[in-house]
Design a protein around this motif. Structure first.
Motif: not given
Length: 305
Positions: A84-86, A178-182, A297-305
């Motif tokens: 959803a974020y992507d 909200r996606s801004s939080v993600v 936090v595991s690597d897959p869960a880190r904030p998107p770059r």
């Protein structure tokens, strides 16, 4: 304007095809239509695939189905939120397969201009059963259980609630973000597999300065009774212990709280001859060893770059 925000619903399901039918019917009946419904099928072996294919053919929901191996609820919500974020949706509404939203549930949430919200759950008889914590104590080392009070213990019924009640943890049953939080805090952590992934995410949101609000008028009906008592000597017990320990190790507000997992482990082992037995003792020892490797936090869960 909040009314112009887009919203994607993320539903995670596993071998609950008949419940999933009611859940999807509830989404199709929303007065505020979702912009997307992303269903993560966590390796179901019942007739879930048939239910979903029939639903796609009905074309009454903007439905997308993603099938993956069973990665637990945490893995399912991670995949769904990331999708959803992507795709660029403004809000993401997380949903389990055993709840049904009232027709105006989504509209009530979308009308509130806050970053993190939960719908308030009730049972089939209309009794409020919202277990989100009004107080989740990660400060007091003497608090045996961090959840000190819940919405349904603080308020006699829905009518006695104010329109918004601040809560300190959530369940991924009706949680909206909200996606801004993600973008800032990252995704649900798939490493949890089951249990406490939602708690971890809510605490991370709060640590970023967000508030989480229970919306009184957003009604979500739970189709099953709560069963929060699990066999602590079985496989679920391992995850209950481990993930509770991880929350304390990651988010404990002082050294003594972060020491609690070791103290709980010691207590369980010492008491195992009179309660729980060797299986629970083995579980808690394994849980403590595993939790030590999950302090971040595991690597897959880190904030998107």
């Amino acid at each position: 304007m909040t009314s112009r925000e887009t919203v994607a619903v993320v539903v995670v399901t596993h071998n609950r095809a008949d419940l999933l039918v009611g859940m999807l019917d509830g989404l199709a009946a929303q007065t505020h239509a979702p912009d997307a419904v992303i269903v993560i099928d966590n390796g179901s072996t019942d007739h879930t695939a048939d239910v979903l294919s029939q639903r796609v053919a009905r074309d009454d929901l903007p439905l997308e189905v993603i099938t993956q191996e069973n990665l637990g609820g945490a893995g399912g919500f991670h995949r769904g939120v990331r999708t959803a974020y992507d795709r660029g949706f403004d809000r993401i509404w997380l949903m389990d397969d055993d709840v049904v939203p009232a027709p105006d549930c989504l509209a009530a949430l979308m009308a509130v201009d806050e970053d993190c919200l939960i719908a308030v759950r009730e049972d089939l008889s209309g009794v409020m059963v919202e277990k989100a914590a009004v107080e989740f104590d990660l400060r007091n080392p003497l608090a045996i259980r961090p959840k000190r009070s819940t919405v349904d213990s603080a308020y006699a019924d829905r009518a006695s609630m104010p329109p918004l009640v601040e809560v300190q943890n959530v369940a991924f049953e009706g949680f909206m973000v909200r996606s801004s939080v993600v973008a800032e805090i990252g995704f649900p952590d798939p490493a949890f597999f089951i249990f406490y992934d939602d708690v971890d995410f809510a605490v991370r949101a709060r640590e970023s300065g967000r508030h989480v609000w229970a919306v009184r008028d957003a009604v979500l009906v739970r189709q099953l009774d709560f069963n929060q008592q699990h066999d602590l000597s079985g496989w679920k017990g391992f995850y209950m212990y481990r993930n509770l320990f991880v929350v304390h190790l990651r988010h404990g507000e002082n050294v003594l709280v972060r020491l609690k997992p070791w103290l709980i482990t010691l207590a369980v082992v010492l008491l195992s001859p009179v309660r729980g037995g060797r299986a629970e003792a083995r579980n808690v020892i394994r849980a403590m060893a595993s939790a030590r490797g999950m302090r971040r936090v595991s690597d897959p869960a880190r904030p998107p770059r």
